[in-house]
Design a protein around this motif. Structure first.
Motif, PDB file in Angstrom:
ATOM      1  N   LEU A 249       0.835  -1.204   0.000  1.00 42.57           N
ATOM      2  CA  LEU A 249       0.000   0.000   0.000  1.00 42.57           C
ATOM      3  C   LEU A 249       0.868   1.251   0.000  1.00 42.57           C
ATOM      4  O   LEU A 249       1.817   1.370   0.793  1.00 42.57           O
ATOM      5  N   CYS A 250       0.541   2.191  -0.884  1.00 45.22           N
ATOM      6  CA  CYS A 250       1.254   3.466  -0.969  1.00 45.22           C
ATOM      7  C   CYS A 250       0.533   4.526  -0.139  1.00 45.22           C
ATOM      8  O   CYS A 250      -0.667   4.390   0.162  1.00 45.22           O
ATOM      9  N   THR A 251       1.218   5.576   0.207  1.00 47.79           N
ATOM     10  CA  THR A 251       0.602   6.673   0.965  1.00 47.79           C
ATOM     11  C   THR A 251      -0.523   7.335   0.188  1.00 47.79           C
ATOM     12  O   THR A 251      -1.384   7.983   0.776  1.00 47.79           O
ATOM     13  N   CYS A 252      -0.517   7.180  -1.146  1.00 49.16           N
ATOM     14  CA  CYS A 252      -1.579   7.787  -1.958  1.00 49.16           C
ATOM     15  C   CYS A 252      -2.872   6.984  -1.898  1.00 49.16           C
ATOM     16  O   CYS A 252      -3.915   7.441  -2.373  1.00 49.16           O
ATOM     17  N   GLY A 253      -2.814   5.767  -1.322  1.00 41.72           N
ATOM     18  CA  GLY A 253      -4.004   4.931  -1.225  1.00 41.72           C
ATOM     19  C   GLY A 253      -4.046   3.795  -2.224  1.00 41.72           C
ATOM     20  O   GLY A 253      -4.879   2.886  -2.092  1.00 41.72           O
ATOM     21  N   ASN A 254      -3.179   3.823  -3.221  1.00 39.04           N
ATOM     22  CA  ASN A 254      -3.119   2.745  -4.198  1.00 39.04           C
ATOM     23  C   ASN A 254      -2.038   1.739  -3.812  1.00 39.04           C
ATOM     24  O   ASN A 254      -1.302   1.933  -2.846  1.00 39.04           O
ATOM     25  N   ASN A 255      -1.953   0.682  -4.594  1.00 40.67           N
ATOM     26  CA  ASN A 255      -0.975  -0.369  -4.321  1.00 40.67           C
ATOM     27  C   ASN A 255       0.089  -0.409  -5.410  1.00 40.67           C
ATOM     28  O   ASN A 255      -0.186  -0.170  -6.577  1.00 40.67           O
ATOM     29  N   GLY A 256       1.315  -0.739  -5.000  1.00 40.10           N
ATOM     30  CA  GLY A 256       2.378  -1.027  -5.949  1.00 40.10           C
ATOM     31  C   GLY A 256       2.872   0.152  -6.760  1.00 40.10           C
ATOM     32  O   GLY A 256       3.333  -0.024  -7.895  1.00 40.10           O
ATOM     33  N   CYS A 257       2.818   1.365  -6.220  1.00 35.79           N
ATOM     34  CA  CYS A 257       3.304   2.539  -6.956  1.00 35.79           C
ATOM     35  C   CYS A 257       4.827   2.484  -7.102  1.00 35.79           C
ATOM     36  O   CYS A 257       5.532   1.913  -6.270  1.00 35.79           O
ATOM     37  N   MET A 258       5.341   3.113  -8.154  1.00 35.11           N
ATOM     38  CA  MET A 258       6.776   3.086  -8.423  1.00 35.11           C
ATOM     39  C   MET A 258       7.590   3.654  -7.259  1.00 35.11           C
ATOM     40  O   MET A 258       8.710   3.202  -6.999  1.00 35.11           O
ATOM     41  N   GLU A 259       7.043   4.644  -6.531  1.00 33.89           N
ATOM     42  CA  GLU A 259       7.773   5.208  -5.395  1.00 33.89           C
ATOM     43  C   GLU A 259       8.112   4.159  -4.339  1.00 33.89           C
ATOM     44  O   GLU A 259       9.079   4.305  -3.598  1.00 33.89           O
ATOM     45  N   LEU A 260       7.324   3.093  -4.269  1.00 29.18           N
ATOM     46  CA  LEU A 260       7.556   2.050  -3.281  1.00 29.18           C
ATOM     47  C   LEU A 260       8.740   1.162  -3.643  1.00 29.18           C
ATOM     48  O   LEU A 260       9.183   0.348  -2.827  1.00 29.18           O
ATOM     49  N   TYR A 261       9.267   1.322  -4.856  1.00 35.34           N
ATOM     50  CA  TYR A 261      10.354   0.470  -5.329  1.00 35.34           C
ATOM     51  C   TYR A 261      11.621   1.241  -5.702  1.00 35.34           C
ATOM     52  O   TYR A 261      12.698   0.645  -5.776  1.00 35.34           O
ATOM     53  N   ALA A 262      11.501   2.547  -5.958  1.00 35.86           N
ATOM     54  CA  ALA A 262      12.665   3.268  -6.490  1.00 35.86           C
ATOM     55  C   ALA A 262      12.955   4.598  -5.815  1.00 35.86           C
ATOM     56  O   ALA A 262      13.940   5.248  -6.165  1.00 35.86           O
ATOM     57  N   SER A 263      12.143   5.031  -4.865  1.00 35.30           N
ATOM     58  CA  SER A 263      12.423   6.297  -4.177  1.00 35.30           C
ATOM     59  C   SER A 263      13.482   6.085  -3.101  1.00 35.30           C
ATOM     60  O   SER A 263      13.802   4.947  -2.724  1.00 35.30           O
ATOM     61  N   GLU A 264      14.032   7.165  -2.585  1.00 34.98           N
ATOM     62  CA  GLU A 264      15.069   7.061  -1.552  1.00 34.98           C
ATOM     63  C   GLU A 264      14.551   6.379  -0.279  1.00 34.98           C
ATOM     64  O   GLU A 264      15.205   5.460   0.237  1.00 34.98           O
ATOM     65  N   PRO A 265      13.383   6.772   0.260  1.00 35.09           N
ATOM     66  CA  PRO A 265      12.898   6.084   1.466  1.00 35.09           C
ATOM     67  C   PRO A 265      12.646   4.598   1.241  1.00 35.09           C
ATOM     68  O   PRO A 265      12.878   3.784   2.144  1.00 35.09           O
ATOM     69  N   ALA A 266      12.176   4.244   0.035  1.00 33.29           N
ATOM     70  CA  ALA A 266      11.918   2.832  -0.252  1.00 33.29           C
ATOM     71  C   ALA A 266      13.210   2.023  -0.223  1.00 33.29           C
ATOM     72  O   ALA A 266      13.259   0.914   0.333  1.00 33.29           O
ATOM     73  N   LEU A 267      14.266   2.571  -0.799  1.00 34.68           N
ATOM     74  CA  LEU A 267      15.550   1.876  -0.802  1.00 34.68           C
ATOM     75  C   LEU A 267      16.108   1.728   0.609  1.00 34.68           C
ATOM     76  O   LEU A 267      16.660   0.682   0.971  1.00 34.68           O
ATOM     77  N   VAL A 268      15.977   2.778   1.413  1.00 34.03           N
ATOM     78  CA  VAL A 268      16.450   2.705   2.802  1.00 34.03           C
ATOM     79  C   VAL A 268      15.667   1.646   3.572  1.00 34.03           C
ATOM     80  O   VAL A 268      16.243   0.844   4.329  1.00 34.03           O
ATOM     81  N   GLU A 269      14.354   1.604   3.360  1.00 36.02           N
ATOM     82  CA  GLU A 269      13.528   0.611   4.050  1.00 36.02           C
ATOM     83  C   GLU A 269      13.935  -0.800   3.648  1.00 36.02           C
ATOM     84  O   GLU A 269      14.029  -1.701   4.499  1.00 36.02           O
ATOM     85  N   MET A 270      14.190  -1.008   2.363  1.00 34.72           N
ATOM     86  CA  MET A 270      14.610  -2.332   1.898  1.00 34.72           C
ATOM     87  C   MET A 270      15.975  -2.699   2.471  1.00 34.72           C
ATOM     88  O   MET A 270      16.216  -3.853   2.840  1.00 34.72           O
TER      89      MET A 270
END
Length: 389
Positions: A249-270
């Motif tokens: 789930l993304c903060t925008c309410g949808n699922n699987g947005c690109m930000e969840l895979y390639a943004s800086e916070p996503a990389l840090v979380e991974m």
């Protein structure tokens, strides 16, 4: 005798045309201006005289004779005024002061200890005070302040949503103009970056997509020589392109947005989920990749594949040759992005693609929003609009 609206409007457009031609082809004579613009010599001479009165055009030097008197050459007065471009980040406000040609005169960073709205306004005021101290003397002084913000901006200059700043419905343009007593322009950070890239490209590209990766992922789009903002001004939210309908789930309410895979916070979380040593933030992850850490490099590779899918959608949608990506992790994502595009994009789109990873140390957004401020100044000056009696 007062001019009619049509006469005034035509004069306004002719004056803009003459100035644009001088900017594009300086040094240029009045006679050559008349030929280029399709105007008679008397009209051009009158408009040039007004531009000189406005301190936007100056005479300097003598051209070659074509049989008669040698012509006086005209130049654009780039030092007639200066624009201040600001890029608002989560920990700093980057400031660049430029002349009317976009050349950097001075540059500074102002730490913002608090990303809340009012403290950030105070930091912006500090940046403007600095600009007033360092700006060279000129006829028009500081002509305006352009502010780039990573978020959704409406046509009134209100920041509707800037998630990494946690701003919602903030009338930034109105608030700043009240405090600064200067014209203010608010622009999305990726749009500002796209405009700067369009301004400075040497190949006269008419279309490009600029992708900015940070806390979120946004795109600035130039189509047929114009910044494309969309019907409501919100175009470019490429980070919320869905890559996996069954994804998280993304903060925008949808699922699987690109930000969840390639943004800086996503990389840090991974990285933290994979127990990568010493990974406190994105800077430490970049350092690990730079030191050849295999796990860090693999995370950037996976992010690059996700980003490559977004790039494919962008080139398929906009049919642009130029994709510019600004990311602090670009060095370790670029091979995966390029491999993904080569493998998955349709041949007619990928064969001539110019895919560039930008040095993020450059103040691209600040310079872009400064350039947009200059454009507004040159297009909309009251002196252009006023019908003389």
């Amino acid at each position: 005798m007062k001019q009619s609206w049509n006469q005034s409007s035509m004069k306004h457009e002719n004056k803009r045309l003459v100035l644009q031609q001088i900017i594009a082809e300086e040094p240029i004579s009045r006679a050559d201006l008349a030929k280029r613009c399709g105007l008679n010599k008397a009209t051009v001479s009158s408009l040039v005289a007004e531009l000189m009165d406005d301190s936007l055009v100056k005479e300097a030097g003598i051209g070659e004779s074509s049989g008669g008197r040698r012509p006086v050459l005209l130049y654009f007065s780039r030092e007639a005024g200066y624009a201040l471009g600001l890029n608002v980040g989560t920990g700093t406000v980057e400031a660049v002061l430029t002349d009317l040609r976009g050349t950097t005169i001075a540059q500074e960073h102002f730490p913002s200890r608090d990303k809340e709205y009012e403290p950030t306004i105070t930091v912006i005021e500090e940046a403007v005070e600095w600009a007033h101290r360092v700006v060279p003397p000129s006829p028009h002084g500081i002509i305006g302040v352009g502010v780039a913000v990573p978020g959704m901006i409406d046509h009134s200059g209100t920041v509707l949503n800037a998630p990494n700043l946690q701003w919602r419905n903030r009338p930034l343009k109105c608030d700043l103009e009240d405090k600064l007593k200067l014209p203010v322009m608010i622009e999305n950070e990726a749009n500002a970056g796209a405009y700067r890239e369009y301004q400075t490209r040497s190949d006269s590209a008419e279309s490009l997509v600029y992708i900015s990766i940070g806390t979120g992922i946004g795109a600035g789009i130039v189509l047929n020589g114009s910044l494309y903002r969309g019907q409501s001004g919100y175009a470019g939210e490429i980070g919320h392109m869905t890559l996996d309908f069954q994804g998280p789930l993304c903060t925008c309410g949808n699922n699987g947005c690109m930000e969840l895979y390639a943004s800086e916070p996503a990389l840090v979380e991974m990285a933290m989920g994979a127990c990568l040593e010493d990974c406190k933030d994105f800077d430490s992850l970049v350092n690990s990749a730079g030191n050849g850490h295999e796990l860090a490099l693999s995370l950037f590779t996976e992010a690059g594949r996700a980003l490559g899918s977004g790039v494919i959608s962008a080139i398929h949608a906009y049919d642009t040759k130029h994709i510019i990506i600004a990311s602090r992790g670009g060095e370790w994502m670029k091979n995966a992005v390029r491999d993904t595009v080569r493998a998955k994009a349709l041949p007619h789109y990928r064969d001539d693609l110019d895919l560039v990873f930008l040095d993020t140390r450059l103040p691209v957004a600040s310079l872009g929003v400064s350039g947009l401020m200059v454009d507004e100044f040159l297009k909309g000056r009251k002196g252009f609009e006023k019908a003389k009696e």
